[in-house]
Design a protein around this motif. Structure first.
Motif, short mmCIF file in Angstrom:
data_model
loop_
_atom_site.label_atom_id
_atom_site.label_comp_id
_atom_site.label_asym_id
_atom_site.label_seq_id
_atom_site.Cartn_x
_atom_site.Cartn_y
_atom_site.Cartn_z
N HIS A 112 0.85 -1.20 0.00
CA HIS A 112 0.00 0.00 0.00
C HIS A 112 0.88 1.24 0.00
N ASN A 114 -0.01 3.92 2.16
CA ASN A 114 -0.42 4.65 3.37
C ASN A 114 0.82 4.90 4.21
N ARG A 178 -3.91 6.92 -2.79
CA ARG A 178 -5.15 7.52 -2.29
C ARG A 178 -5.04 9.02 -2.49
#
Length: 198
Positions: A112, A114, A178
């Motif tokens: 990911h 993040n 994101r």
């Protein structure tokens, strides 16, 4: 000059702390049989980093006066830095590729993007490519790799998403980036109405 005598003032230059003088320190070191380093952090004498000072003199040779250049050449044996010793400037594309390599490395390891804002990712010089050009050993690059402030870069990139090219945005989308939500349009019922003059 007595500052307590009426009408007398103190020359404020006399009250300034004495500035360090690296040249005499370097000369004393050479006179004692020492050699001057080419990099910062190698030799500190009397609180003076002689390597950092010497490097600054060599890189800023054109800014020195003729007498200063003569003293460095004749007394310390220091010459102007050659083109190979000058730091290489990285282009924006080089920096982008370095940061993208760090994002790919993090994504491959964690799955990911993040990334905590203060996270720093180490990227090998091979992965960094031209993005590692000009990175010095004193900045933390070495056997481990080139340090990249990945968390800060991703936060800034998210904030400036509307300024990215389509290709750059696609590169990050492929890693599952994101993006911040865009601001919703303000309903017309919330906008102020123009006052009518009557």
């Amino acid at each position: 000059m007595n500052p307590n005598t009426p009408g007398q003032t103190i020359d404020r230059r006399l009250l300034r702390p004495r500035e360090p003088k690296p040249f005499p320190t370097a000369k004393s070191h050479i006179d004692a049989g020492g050699t001057l380093p080419r990099e910062a952090g190698v030799l500190v004498v009397q609180g003076e980093d002689l390597g950092a000072w010497l490097k600054a003199q060599r890189l800023g040779w054109d800014k020195l006066g003729a007498a200063q250049q003569w003293l460095l050449e004749s007394v310390l044996g220091v010459e102007e830095a050659g083109e190979d010793a000058r730091p290489v400037r990285r282009t924006r594309d080089d920096k982008w590729m370095l940061n993208l390599a760090a994002a790919r490395r993090f994504h491959a390891r964690e799955g990911h993007l993040n990334v905590p804002r203060k996270h720093t990712e180490l990227v090998s010089v091979d992965e960094a490519g031209r993005g590692a050009a000009g990175v010095e050993a004193s900045s933390g690059a070495g056997l481990q790799g080139v340090p990249v402030a990945l968390g800060m870069w991703l936060a800034n990139t998210r904030r400036r998403a509307n300024k990215l090219t389509g290709a750059r945005r696609a590169d990050l989308d492929a890693l599952g980036m994101r993006w911040y939500a865009t601001a919703a349009p303000v309903p017309s019922s919330c906008t102020p109405k123009a006052s009518q003059a009557g």
